[in-house]
Design an enzyme around this catalytic site. Structure first.
Site, PDB file in Angstrom:
ATOM      1  CE  LYS A 199      -4.539   0.540   0.374  1.00  0.00           C
ATOM      2  NZ  LYS A 199      -5.472  -0.500  -0.109  1.00  0.00           N
ATOM      3  N   GLY A 201     -20.976   6.322   2.719  1.00  0.00           N
ATOM      4  CA  GLY A 201     -19.848   6.702   1.851  1.00  0.00           C
ATOM      5  C   GLY A 201     -20.313   6.680   0.412  1.00  0.00           C
ATOM      6  N   GLY A 253     -18.358   7.650  -2.493  1.00  0.00           N
ATOM      7  CA  GLY A 253     -17.268   7.822  -3.454  1.00  0.00           C
ATOM      8  C   GLY A 253     -17.439   6.784  -4.555  1.00  0.00           C
ATOM      9  CG  ASN A 254     -15.055   4.038  -7.892  1.00  0.00           C
ATOM     10  OD1 ASN A 254     -15.862   4.090  -8.813  1.00  0.00           O
ATOM     11  ND2 ASN A 254     -14.205   3.047  -7.771  1.00  0.00           N
ATOM     12  CB  ALA A 255     -16.533   1.649  -3.179  1.00  0.00           C
ATOM     13  N   GLY A 256     -19.109   3.445  -3.212  1.00  0.00           N
ATOM     14  CA  GLY A 256     -20.491   3.654  -2.768  1.00  0.00           C
ATOM     15  C   GLY A 256     -21.441   3.936  -3.930  1.00  0.00           C
TER      16      GLY A 256
HETATM   17  N1  GLU Z   1      -7.088   0.031  -3.525  1.00  0.00           N
HETATM   18  C1  GLU Z   1      -7.871  -1.134  -3.810  1.00  0.00           C
HETATM   19  C2  GLU Z   1      -7.932  -2.052  -2.610  1.00  0.00           C
HETATM   20  O1  GLU Z   1      -7.764  -1.650  -1.491  1.00  0.00           O
HETATM   21  C3  GLU Z   1      -7.397  -1.833  -5.061  1.00  0.00           C
HETATM   22  C4  GLU Z   1      -5.978  -2.280  -5.021  1.00  0.00           C
HETATM   23  C5  GLU Z   1      -5.450  -2.718  -6.372  1.00  0.00           C
HETATM   24  O2  GLU Z   1      -6.217  -2.798  -7.313  1.00  0.00           O
HETATM   25  O3  GLU Z   1      -4.255  -2.980  -6.415  1.00  0.00           O
HETATM   26  O4  GLU Z   1      -8.234  -3.202  -2.738  1.00  0.00           O
END
Ligand code: GLU
Length: 417
Positions: A106, A219, A221-224
């Protein structure tokens, strides 16, 4: 104690619990408690007003026994190395749960993208890549979008990486790119689509009808936003409440997903949607809905509000929205939660598809992406659900058991432990 305890301490505690349960070898356990590598960077960036601002960023590589490290990059004013470490651990488990040949990492930059211009964001993104490129690569570690980072930011990062490589095309260096630059069809909605597939499987297992089922989304954003669109389209659910960082809205009669997304795009917030009433983020989480999507940030369901969560299914699209104490409370109360490392793994799964397409230079149709995602998510759900049934544990512990065992096996086959 959740609250004062850091997210990394929580992530380590989750691992400790599963290590004990699995009787994990001591060295395997100790190795998995820590990232293998981490890089801290300091970034001078020219701002629009002529000042040079200094930013701090991180890239943490937790484990690469199963393949190159993989994980998003967050831009957040309260970012800390500690949070990034926890999120890197969770990526290792996530890639293992869906069984894609990748590890976990990350990244993050301490910044407030809401007050930065596009030019400032571009210069910051490029400055970050100039520092972390030394540990990135499609055979080393591959970033992606996450909280407050976008396909455009991925495009700048890819461009900077390729410039450093003497302008050699390396699109698989980063995923979540815009489609014209080698992004995969279906990547933007993949996290929510994967989550909806797990809800479909959970509802079938629990005997809950999804058609007309009530949904609350914390939330937007994109996911919500995609959870709203896809829970309506794929599952026939009715969205009765949504919230964003400024507050929430409710309408028991249901609200059309597309209307909500348009309203958010046009006004910048969900508040004021026609026919809705205001509700706080806190109260939204406690609604007696069929499906709750925590889709914002970490630590929103805790031992404090856990006893009042009344959803039948909670599908964790956010990373780390629920503390270990809340896990026990919800499990006791019969709330079926689908843990983040399974529920939101659709994003990294399609990121893997994106790398496959980049490396082969053959691009898939949206239909193929969605079918392969469905297969991956359905298989992962049942691997975890069956483990939960056999071991008589909640879904998070079962998902950890599946994931940690896969990572431990890879480390042992490599002769690391
Ligand atoms: N940021 C997203 C996660 O937390 C996707 C990570 C990715 O696609 O590498 O799963």
């Amino acid at each position: 104690m959740a609250g004062s305890e850091s997210l990394f301490a929580v992530a380590q505690r989750q691992l400790d619990a599963v290590a004990e349960r699995l009787g994990l070898d001591r060295a395997v356990h100790q190795l998995l408690r820590w990232p293998l590598r981490e890089l801290h960077v300091t970034l001078p960036v020219k701002m629009d007003d002529g000042r040079t601002e200094i930013f701090h960023g991180f890239r943490v590589q937790h484990n690469d026994a199963r393949g190159p490290c993989k994980g998003g990059t967050r831009f957040h004013p309260e970012e800390t190395i500690d949070t990034i470490r926890a999120l890197a651990l969770w990526m290792t488990w996530k890639t293992a749960v869906v069984n894609v040949p990748l590890g976990g990492s990350k990244g993050g930059i301490v910044c407030n993208p809401k007050v930065m211009s596009q030019g400032e964001l571009e210069r910051l993104s490029r400055a970050y890549v100039r520092q972390v490129a030394r540990i990135l690569g499609d055979d080393l570690d591959v970033p992606a979008p996450d909280v407050y980072t976008t396909p455009q930011i991925m495009a700048w990062m890819m461009d900077e990486y390729e410039a450093l490589q003497g302008w050699r095309h390396r699109p698989a260096i980063i995923t979540g790119k815009p489609v014209p630059l080698g992004g995969s069809l279906g990547r933007t909605e993949a996290t929510a689509r994967g989550g909806c597939i797990t809800v479909r499987e959970a509802a079938a297992a629990l005997g809950i009808e999804t058609k007309g089922a009530t949904v609350a989304i914390q939330g937007f954003g994109n996911a919500g936003q995609h959870a709203a669109l896809l829970s309506e389209e794929l599952l026939g659910c009715k969205i009765i409440a949504v919230s964003d960082s400024r507050g929430g809205i409710i309408n028991e009669a249901g609200m059309p997903a597309e209307g909500l997304v348009n309203h958010k795009r046009e006004t910048g917030a969900v508040g004021g949607f026609p026919g809705s009433e205001l509700i706080s983020n806190k109260d939204l989480l406690e609604l007696p809905v069929d499906v709750l999507f925590p889709a914002a940030l970490e630590n929103v369901i805790t031992e404090e509000n856990g006893p009042r969560i009344r959803a039948k299914i909670s599908c964790e699209l956010a990373n780390g929205p629920q503390t270990p104490e809340a896990d026990e409370i919800l499990h006791q109360n019969g709330v079926f939660f689908i843990p983040d490392i399974l529920a939101n793994a659709g994003g990294v799964t399609v990121s893997h598809f994106e790398m496959v397409q980049n490396i082969s230079t053959y691009y898939w149709t949206a239909q193929r992406v969605n079918e392969e995602l469905d297969l991956k998510m359905t298989t992962a759900f049942h691997d975890v659900y069956e483990r939960a049934q056999v071991e008589k544990v909640h879904m998070r512990l079962a998902a950890y058991m599946v994931a940690v065992q896969r990572v431990a096996e890879a480390m042992s086959l490599r002769g690391w432990v």
